[in-house]
Design an enzyme around this catalytic site. Structure first.
Site, PDB file in Angstrom:
ATOM      1  N   ASP A  86       0.805  -1.053  -0.067  1.00 18.03           N
ATOM      2  CA  ASP A  86      -0.036  -0.004   0.024  1.00 18.03           C
ATOM      3  C   ASP A  86       0.921   1.218  -0.009  1.00 18.03           C
ATOM      4  OD1 ASP A  86      -2.281   1.799   0.134  1.00 18.03           O
ATOM      5  OD2 ASP A  86      -3.185   0.389   1.832  1.00 18.03           O
ATOM      6  N   GLU A 100     -16.929  10.400   5.203  1.00 18.95           N
ATOM      7  CA  GLU A 100     -16.397   9.081   5.383  1.00 18.95           C
ATOM      8  C   GLU A 100     -15.428   8.561   4.330  1.00 18.95           C
ATOM      9  OE1 GLU A 100     -19.220   5.734   5.849  1.00 18.95           O
ATOM     10  OE2 GLU A 100     -20.348   6.400   4.312  1.00 18.95           O
TER      11      GLU A 100
END
Length: 877
Positions: free
Chosen positions: A274, A622
């Protein structure tokens, strides 16, 4: 020689399958010969690289190797629900959690196929325009996100296929097959299963968190979807997660990377970190002293790409220092080039059918139609008392209210592309009813506050150096350094770009900064509120004093402050902006706050025939590692799953009018709505449904589409139902282990018609480790045609073993005309009936298995009404 090479490549394209030795000599290097095996070509190419060249290829932005004719390539690309972040217009489908709500693997596979086609068109277009090495135009997509949505507070849960391992595995498999295609030699595109593994928040702690999970939970919950994609779907790539697992960073985990992924599952594809995860080894986890040690360890654990940083550049010194061998570097570089060769990047266009994909597929009619279809399929009818829905189309007046009613950002979710047209809920309703019905709209509140900034057009009050507007300076770096590459006058500050899109001249929207300078002349004495919204970072100075600072990474963040004013006085405004990755946008607005009077609002709309409240939350609140300063939200996650109280208060006022209130809820995560569930007659969960969200919402509200979406996550009643967020044990989590009563359970979803189940056929007994056939008849017993999601759950208790309360092991979405019946068949796999031991191994034990089939999970009411049926089977050895 060049003419001979051209002829040979054409011969290959036309179907030649072999070359004479003389012909093969026409290729300067064997790796250029399409007639050789990919393995032989990769081995030849890598053997010709220097150590420094090999290491450079292990960064996400791999540079060109001009001496060998190898072009640059950036591995970083996304296709979560349509090609994301590209500078070209694309089709945007519902957010992943919404696609999961369709419970339709066929639709998802088609969506992935269409997205891969659009991705190919973009890649081909980028090559033609000389942009092949640019980010977000490549063919290696870091999707799907198959993490288990174990806690509803996780802001990135919207990117997943929900909380169930089986549903996630089956949908993920369909996605991979659709995206990668079925050509025996070439990949259409390369999928990547992420984030491996045991990763689901909290977002603010993801770079330091050490996830602890038992072997039981690891193999029962967190790994099944990854195993399915790696072993069966043959996914091309895997992304390892930021967090640590049992004390080791995931990208350097003995258990996850070496033992399970490479040894047990025999994964031969590539692994990317990542982005910035390798830096986390030595900066945040503190498990390694420096970049060289961290990089060497990550490569030895099979992590082939360092995304986002240049930590892997230290591998050159690590080899010289004996921390790692060059042969181990070769293993990673060969994996990477194998993917590029499988994508046909080094072969003639005529030989690779996908390389011939035309730009005409972008936003093509079939793709847009499928986006609408999936949006319709995703809609979940949570409640519909007294047949409040569907609404009649000949109503005289409809009031559409709420913060998501006309919000184009919400419907696109996150990790999204940009379509040419977006239909909001308000527009969809207007389109549906036509000019014969009056439709009035009020935003009423923000998502969390009862005050709204009422905007004022101040463009006429902005000037610089005697000229109307704003001086804009653009810098080809992140720090406003040096001379600007362009300076120009703009009418206002209101810009938005996709990454890689042209900003000005030859400068692209990638790692740039800008400074906007203007004088604001106040038209009155008093005050005005200045608001800045942008993605990524910004700061605003007034007369040299910093008033707003969101310079660090800031996703869709808006900040404001009140400026005292004197009539006629000038105020120097300087807005500085930086873009690092992803979308780029910056906007300066002005106005004054006004408090919403709920009673007055209700009085204004009480003459409407129906009140449609479109609320919920938004990707503005979010998502991934966000800076959000709103009550109930933190770092992209939620601190409470309750619907923000201000929205409930608005709906209470609307209900007091006596008119029917329909709640359309947009969200990427489960929301607790106890008051609404008790007091409102109709509730539709609409997710973030993509470019055609508003059309799909209106189709459901007015009955042109009979809803059949199902919840891929549990909607709990309150925060008290939830264990601590950071606890990765599955006890009392998700429908499989939750011991309480949810507000709306996993698999729940209503229809405008009814279905009944009978004639369940389950063998009385079956040997362990054998497939088991199951048949059931489903009848549309209502008055309308409709779709049903047939769900099969298994419950098995074996002494000495922990097992779920029940677990989904089969699902099919079917369409039935009114009165029509269909026999639906399933075949349970041996692993569907296995139990997981405490050490994580799958055991095939004898015992009694309960099998339930229906349109939802079984409960007393569903069994009484024949909406579910049950049978028992003995497993014997």
């Amino acid at each position: 020689m060049k003419r001979v090479l051209t002829f040979l490549l054409l011969a290959v394209a036309l179907g030649a399958v072999s070359f004479t030795p003389a012909q093969e000599n026409a290729f300067k290097y064997p790796f250029q010969n399409p007639n050789l095996t990919i393995e032989a070509r990769v081995n030849d190419l890598v053997s010709r690289l220097t150590l420094e060249e090999k290491v450079a290829q292990m960064l996400n932005a791999a540079p060109a190797i001009d001496r060998l004719g190898i072009p640059s390539y950036d591995w970083w690309n996304e296709v979560l629900h349509g090609v994301a972040r590209t500078p070209y217009k694309v089709t945007v489908y519902p957010q992943a959690i919404g696609m999961a709500a369709t419970f339709d693997t066929t639709s998802l596979q088609v969506m992935a196929d269409y997205s891969a086609l659009e991705g190919r068109a973009i890649y081909n277009k980028a090559i033609a325009e000389g942009k092949s090495g640019q980010r977000y135009v490549g063919l290696t997509y870091w999707t799907p996100n198959i993490n288990i949505f174990r806690d509803p507070r996780w802001g990135r849960g919207q990117e997943t296929y929900g909380e169930d391992p089986f549903l996630t595995a089956m949908l993920g498999r369909a996605f991979v097959r659709g995206l990668q295609g079925d050509d025996p030699k070439y990949l259409k595109a390369a999928a990547c299963a992420k984030h491996y593994a045991v990763h689901s928040g909290p977002e603010p702690e993801r770079h330091v968190f050490n996830a602890q999970a038992t072997n039981y939970d690891l193999w029962d919950t967190y790994l099944p979807a990854f195993e399915e994609l790696v072993v069966n779907a043959k996914v091309a790539g895997v992304m390892c997660a930021y967090n640590a697992f049992r004390g080791q960073p995931c990208c350097g985990s003995d258990v996850l990377m070496n033992d399970i992924l490479r040894n047990q599952w025999q994964f031969t594809g590539y692994v990317t970190s990542d982005c910035w995860a390798i830096d986390d080894f030595f900066k945040n986890h503190k498990t390694h002293p420096d970049a060289a040690s961290a990089s060497a360890d990550a490569v030895m654990h099979g992590t082939d790409i360092d995304c986002g940083t240049d930590a892997y550049k230290a591998l050159v010194q690590a080899v010289k220092d004996g921390k790692i061998t060059e042969r181990m570097i070769d293993v990673s570089v060969k994996r990477l080039f194998t993917i590029r060769f499988r994508l046909g990047m080094f072969d003639p266009v005529a030989l690779v059918k996908y390389a011939q994909t035309s730009p005409e597929v972008l936003e093509s009619a079939p793709h847009k139609a499928h986006s609408l279809k999936m949006a319709q399929q995703s809609m979940v009818l949570l409640k519909n008392d007294k047949n409040t829905l569907p609404l009649k189309k000949n109503l005289k007046k409809i009031a559409v209210i709420g913060p998501n009613a006309n919000n184009p950002i919400a419907v696109l979710g996150n990790y999204n592309g940009t379509p040419s047209t977006i239909v909001t809920a308000l527009q969809g309703i207007k389109n549906k009813v036509g000019s014969g019905t009056e439709v009035v709209y009020e935003q009423a509140t923000t998502f969390t506050k009862d005050t709204l900034l009422v905007y004022t057009n101040i463009s006429s009050q902005l000037s610089f150096d005697g000229k109307a507007g704003v001086r804009a300076e653009y810098f080809n770096n992140r720090d406003l350094k040096g001379e600007p590459v362009a300076t120009r006058q703009e009418p206002a500050i209101n810009n938005a770009w996709q990454e890689g899109e042209t900003v000005v001249g030859s400068m692209k929207a990638y790692n740039f900064s800008a400074r906007y300078t203007t004088d604001y002349t106040a038209s009155a004495t008093g005050s005005i509120t200045l608001e800045v919204e942008g993605d990524d970072g910004y700061r605003l100075l007034v007369d040299g004093k910093e008033m707003l600072n969101a310079w660090e990474r800031n996703r869709w963040g808006a900040k404001n402050f009140k400026l005292p004013t004197k009539q006629g006085q000038k105020y120097r405004l300087v807005l500085e902006y930086v873009q690092r990755e992803g979308k780029a946008s910056v906007q300066l607005r002005a106005g004054n706050f006004a408090k919403t009077g709920f009673k007055a609002l209700a009085n204004r709309v009480k003459d409407a025939d129906v009140l449609i409240y479109v609320g919920g939350i938004s990707p503005q609140l979010e998502g991934e590692e966000m800076q959000v300063n709103e009550p109930g939200f933190n770092g992209g996650d939620r601190t409470s799953i309750l619907l923000p109280r201000v929205q409930t208060e608005v709906m209470k006022a609307l209900k007091a009018t006596g008119k029917p209130v329909v709640f359309v809820m947009m969200t990427g995560t489960p929301i607790a709505i106890p008051w609404e569930a008790q007091n409102l007659p109709a509730i539709v969960n609409a997710w973030y449904a993509g470019q055609s969200a508003g059309t799909a919402i209106a189709d459901v509200l007015f009955g042109d589409y009979n809803p059949a979406g199902r919840l891929p996550v549990t909607f709990y009643k309150s925060d008290s139902d939830l264990p601590p967020f950071g606890d990765y044990t599955m006890d009392n989590r998700t429908y499989r282990y939750f011991k309480g009563q949810p507000l709306y359970g996993f698999g729940h979803g209503l229809s405008y018609t009814t279905f009944q189940y009978d004639q369940l056929e389950v063998p009385k007994s079956s040997r362990v480790n054998s497939p088991v056939p199951v048949r059931v008849r489903v009848t549309n017993s209502g008055k309308l045609d409709g779709e049903e999601v047939v769900q099969l759950y298994v419950s098995k208790q074996v002494p000495g073993y922990k097992t779920p309360i029940r677990a989904l092991k089969g699902f099919k979405r079917i369409s039935l005309k009114r009165g029509e019946s269909q026999v639906v068949t399933f075949e349970l796999r041996p692993q569907d009936l296995a139990v997981i031991s405490q050490d994580g191994s799958a055991e095939y034990e004898a015992g009694t298995v309960q099998i339930s089939v229906g349109g939802s999970q079984p409960d007393a009411q569903s069994k009484k009404s024949r909406k579910t049926v049950e049978g028992r089977m003995a497993l014997v050895k």
